[in-house]
Design a protein around this motif. Structure first.
Motif, short mmCIF file in Angstrom:
data_model
loop_
_atom_site.label_atom_id
_atom_site.label_comp_id
_atom_site.label_asym_id
_atom_site.label_seq_id
_atom_site.Cartn_x
_atom_site.Cartn_y
_atom_site.Cartn_z
N THR A 1 -3.73 -9.59 5.78
CA THR A 1 -4.66 -9.32 4.68
C THR A 1 -4.94 -7.82 4.67
OG1 THR A 1 -5.68 -11.49 4.90
CG2 THR A 1 -6.92 -9.79 3.71
N PHE A 2 -4.57 -7.15 3.56
CA PHE A 2 -4.84 -5.73 3.38
C PHE A 2 -6.03 -5.59 2.44
CE2 PHE A 2 -0.55 -5.64 4.90
CZ PHE A 2 -0.46 -4.47 5.63
N THR A 3 -7.01 -4.80 2.84
CA THR A 3 -8.23 -4.62 2.06
C THR A 3 -8.41 -3.15 1.75
OG1 THR A 3 -9.25 -6.52 3.15
CG2 THR A 3 -10.72 -5.01 1.98
N GLU B 1 -12.62 -7.43 -6.71
CA GLU B 1 -14.04 -7.74 -6.78
C GLU B 1 -14.82 -6.44 -6.70
OE1 GLU B 1 -14.70 -8.75 -2.05
OE2 GLU B 1 -14.08 -10.37 -3.41
N SER B 2 -16.06 -6.49 -7.19
CA SER B 2 -16.90 -5.29 -7.18
C SER B 2 -18.17 -5.56 -6.39
CB SER B 2 -17.26 -4.88 -8.62
OG SER B 2 -18.02 -5.90 -9.25
N ILE C 1 -8.57 1.87 3.73
CA ILE C 1 -7.69 0.71 3.76
C ILE C 1 -7.63 0.19 5.18
CG2 ILE C 1 -5.64 2.16 4.07
CD1 ILE C 1 -4.05 -0.01 2.55
N ARG C 2 -7.62 -1.13 5.34
CA ARG C 2 -7.55 -1.74 6.66
C ARG C 2 -6.73 -3.01 6.58
NH1 ARG C 2 -12.61 -3.11 4.70
NH2 ARG C 2 -13.17 -5.35 4.80
N ARG D 1 -13.22 -3.46 -4.63
CA ARG D 1 -12.40 -3.90 -3.50
C ARG D 1 -11.16 -4.62 -4.01
NH1 ARG D 1 -15.43 -6.81 1.21
NH2 ARG D 1 -15.89 -4.61 1.59
N LEU D 2 -10.01 -4.26 -3.41
CA LEU D 2 -8.74 -4.90 -3.70
C LEU D 2 -8.27 -5.58 -2.42
CD1 LEU D 2 -6.08 -5.43 -5.31
CD2 LEU D 2 -5.30 -3.18 -4.51
N VAL D 3 -7.96 -6.89 -2.49
CA VAL D 3 -7.53 -7.65 -1.33
C VAL D 3 -6.19 -8.30 -1.65
CG1 VAL D 3 -8.07 -9.50 0.29
CG2 VAL D 3 -9.91 -8.10 -0.66
#
Length: 853
Positions: free
Chosen positions: A842-844, A772-773, A831-832, A779-781
């Motif tokens: 869940t990695f974001t 998503e932007s 990254i979190r 953002r990559l989830v």
């Protein structure tokens, strides 16, 4: 004659003299009044009466009123009626109209021609007597003299009567006054016999209030005073009265009586004996002092209680673990103190009668200045009435030590709000302060030692910090690889003595063979403490005269040398020393407490040196490892390329050569497994190669226009079969196209690592990947529903070779997330992870869509 008039009354009383005696003076006691028509006639009469030597008043004009002359001093009125009897009678009537005239004899002087009728008319007026011409001077004087004598006697009689009346009035007044006095005396007035049981012949009316008996009970013998005296007090009363009578002196007694109702009362008696040839009676006063005695007993009780409170206060003061000093307000005079105060001060309490006397004590400021009298906390409370809580005070004791006292001072007010006293309590916190200072010093030193791996710079800084915390001077000598000692740092509160210490190191280099000093401590690893450095010690230690001169120039009075020892190695020695004229201290000698602190400091310094050495060795080992990994990863990749080509060729040959063979499909499965393992091995080698480049700071990026959604779709397609093999379904969601400027290959590597982790730890459950932007960011989830990550492991999983689970069950090197984070941060992103055990992870990844190269 006198008194024959029917309306005559007793004469009025003569006026008293000013002195109140009633006596009449001879000069003014009697006088005569002459009344007639002609003055010359009266003058002749006056001459006839002159031998009588009494005052004579004359009234010659009938128009004059003689009333003003009619007073008590007139002994006789002579009416000269020789010229006209009728005029004389008229004048007599006028005279008799005055009250005083009725009591004054009237003597008519008439002509020889007066008849009986005229004399009878005069008698009706109350005339006393009458003389007719020719007048005989002797008879006249005799008549008048008789009146004068009667007047004198009457006057004397009246005066005597008046004196008697006056004396009686005085007696009655005295009796009244005595009765009033005796009736108002608060105690009983008495007169009694001289022997027991002391029967009373007189008792005042106060006897009732005092004893319950009326005065008549005592005076009529129904009760005696001795019967009322308490049996325990009677012998003493008897002896006191007997002794007073024998000495003929008054006596004073205090004893108890029992009243008519049985009540016990205390009385005070003051009496005296009445003597003739012997003692005849006792007279005196007896007062009820029961309330006074009760008050006295209460006062004695309160005094005893006060004394008890005082003793208890003294006991409490002496048992208190703190020193106490009590001063009077407003003078400042010392009221009380305890032994602890003298013990802490190191001397007896000094006599203080005023605030100025406090200047005798030895409190000092940090710079060594003595306290002025008004600077002491007690003085400030006396001046302001305000408490002075929690104040630190330095005290220079007679033994030369400087102690730190924590002192509180506060006011003591009375019930009316007046300042009565000031109490100060203080305790010796020298050891606590020293320990606090030492701990603060060690904490600061530890922070300094941990701040840098350049141990020489940090140790030099520690040496500077050691002064004045551990002495007036400090030196650091380090052991060199060749076995010599090098003086690394010198610190001193006195710049001149600092130069002398450096000169000592140059003039007489330290050696490990030295019997004492830093060389011996470094060689043996044992602490050396010299509590008192004497000149004899310096003489024995000195190598030559110049050496001795320099040693004496340092002014050392006490020294302490500790080794820098860690892991069975001694790196050098730290030397501390006190000098003459240094700062005020609790002690001017080193002891066990200072030794423990110095040894602790030495161990920490040694650990810093050892850690620095270990760090350098570790750095060299890491460098060797990184070099090996770089070479190994490069060399391992070399045979993988032809092996991959051969497997590709073999994959093409099997359908062509063995298409009809029943085992062709099985061979194709084996070949595909070999290709997967080759790809995994290639990824591991690439990871090792990336680790090497990241460690060396050579991770480079090839930034181009890249579509994050497109990259995710491609990588997800690669991993779809692998996810299906473990039972997971891989879902790709979100926006299909999110362009930006990134390194495409590194972006593939990030997505590959995250999907690989999700498949490995997803426990066969669905996996969702979404792009998503948000304006300038993408953002990559990646979300799985697998085993999850514990909270304590979530921070460390991004570290090198870190894992949240055992590699025995899941495999891997623990480098994927470390490389992923390094790549994401290199592209300016973050990254979190959010995870709960048993609920998945869940990695974001957040990336900027444009990056300044």
């Amino acid at each position: 004659m006198w008194g024959t008039h029917p309306e005559s009354q007793p004469p009025p009383a003569l006026g008293r003299k000013p002195d109140g005696t009633g006596e009449v003076s001879e000069e003014t006691a009697s006088s005569l009044l002459l009344v007639g028509e002609q003055l010359e006639d009266l003058t002749g009469l006056e001459e006839l009466l002159a031998p009588l030597r009494h005052p004579v008043h004359k009234v010659a004009s009938w128009s004059e009123a003689p009333g003003a002359l009619l007073d008590e001093s007139l002994a006789c009125i002579l009416v000269d009626a020789r010229r006209s009897w009728s005029v004389g009678l008229e004048l007599a009537r006028r005279l008799l109209s005055y009250p005083h005239a009725r009591y004054i004899p009237v003597l008519f002087l008439g002509a020889h021609s007066c008849g009986v009728a005229d004399l009878m008319r005069g008698d009706t007026l109350g005339t006393v007597d009458c003389l007719l011409e020719p007048l005989s001077p002797d008879i006249l004087r005799l008549k008048v003299g008789m009146y004068l004598e009667q007047h004198r006697r009457q006057a004397l009689m009246r005066a005597a009567l008046e004196r008697a009346e006056h004396a009686e009035a005085v007696a009655r007044e005295s009796e009244r006054m005595l009765h009033t006095l005796l009736g108002n005396v608060p105690g009983m007035v008495y007169r009694s016999t001289t022997r027991e049981p002391w029967s009373l012949s007189y008792a005042s009316q106060a006897a009732l209030a005092l004893s319950g008996y009326v005065a008549e009970d005592f005076m009529e013998g129904r009760v005696s005073w001795g019967e009322l005296i308490h049996p325990e007090d009677a012998p003493r009363v008897r002896e006191e009265v007997k002794r007073a009578l024998a000495m003929r002196s008054p006596f004073t007694l205090t004893y108890r009586i029992h009243t008519r109702t049985g009540e016990e009362r205390w009385v005070w008696e003051r009496g005296v004996g009445i003597f003739g040839s012997e003692a005849q009676a006792l007279e005196g006063f007896i007062f009820d002092i029961t309330s006074f005695r009760g008050a006295q007993q209460e006062r004695e009780r309160l005094h005893e209680q006060l004394e008890f409170q005082h003793q208890r206060l003294q006991a409490i003061l002496q048992q208190l673990p703190v020193a106490v000093h009590l001063a009077e307000a407003p003078s400042g005079r010392t009221l009380n103190f305890n032994a602890q105060a003298e013990a802490l001060l190191g001397h007896a309490m000094l006599p203080c009668t005023c605030v100025e006397d406090y200047a005798q004590y030895h409190a000092i400021h940090p710079d060594g200045r003595r306290y002025a009298a008004e600077e002491y906390p007690i003085s400030r409370v006396l001046a302001t009435g305000k408490p002075q809580p929690q104040e630190e005070l330095l005290y220079d004791r007679p033994d030369g030590s400087v102690r730190v006292f924590l002192i509180n001072a506060g006011p003591i007010w009375d019930a009316k709000g007046k300042l009565q006293a000031v109490v100060a309590s203080f305790m010796d916190i020298t050891a606590l302060k020293r320990a606090e200072t030492h701990q603060t010093f060690l904490a600061s030193v530890s922070e300094t030692l941990a701040s840098s791996l350049d141990y020489e710079a940090t140790l030099a800084h520690v040496v500077q910090r050691a002064v004045p915390a551990l002495g007036d001077g400090c030196t650091l000598d380090m052991l060199e690889p060749d076995g010599s000692l090098r003086r690394l740092a010198v610190a001193h509160g006195d710049s001149v003595r600092k130069e002398i210490s450096q000169e000592l190191a140059r003039h007489q280099p330290l050696r490990l063979e030295d019997p004492t000093g830093p060389g011996a401590v470094t060689r043996t690893g044992n602490t050396e403490l010299v509590a008192e450095v004497t000149d004899e010690l310096l003489v024995r230690y000195a190598k030559n005269s110049r050496h001795l001169e320099l040693l004496r120039g340092t002014g050392i009075t006490s020294s302490l040398i500790v080794p820098l020892h860690a892991r069975d190695r001694t790196f050098g020695a730290l030397s501390f020393f006190y000098c003459r004229g240094g700062q005020p201290r609790a002690s001017r000698r080193y002891g066990q407490e200072e030794q423990r602190l110095a040894e602790d400091l030495g161990r920490r310094a040694a650990l810093a040196v050892d850690n620095a050495s270990l760090y350098r060795e570790a750095q060299r080992a890491v460098q060797l490892r990184d070099d090996f990994l770089s070479v190994a990863s490069h060399e391992l990749k070399t045979p993988l390329t032809p092996l991959n080509l051969k497997l590709s060729a073999l994959s093409r040959e099997i359908p062509r050569c063995c298409d009809q063979e029943p085992r062709a499909q099985e061979l194709q499965r084996h070949l595909e497994m070999a290709r997967r393992q080759l790809r995994k091995l290639s990824m591991l080698i690439s990871a090792l190669f990336d680790i090497s480049r990241i460690a060396q700071g050579r991770l480079t990026l090839d930034v181009t226009e890249t579509d994050l959604g497109e990259v995710l779709g491609e990588v997800a397609a690669w991993f779809a079969p692998e996810a299906a093999r473990v039972g997971s379904k891989l879902w790709v969601e979100g926006e299909p196209h999110v362009p930006g400027r990134w390194d495409r290959l590194r972006l593939e590597q990030v997505i590959t690592n995250l999907l690989s982790n999700a498949i490995r730890y997803g426990a066969g459950r669905p996996i969702r990947a979404r792009v998503e932007s948000d304006g300038a960011r993408a953002r990559l989830v990646v979300r799985d529903e697998g085993i999850g990550i514990s909270p304590e492991a979530q921070d460390r999983i991004f570290g090198k070779f870190e894992r949240a689970v055992s590699d025995r069950h899941y495999g891997g090197l623990g480098l994927g997330l470390y490389i992923t984070r390094s790549i994401v941060e290199a592209m300016g992103g973050t990254i979190r992870v959010e995870s709960r055990l048993g609920q998945g992870s869940t990695f974001t990844v957040d990336l900027p869509r444009s990056r300044q190269e």
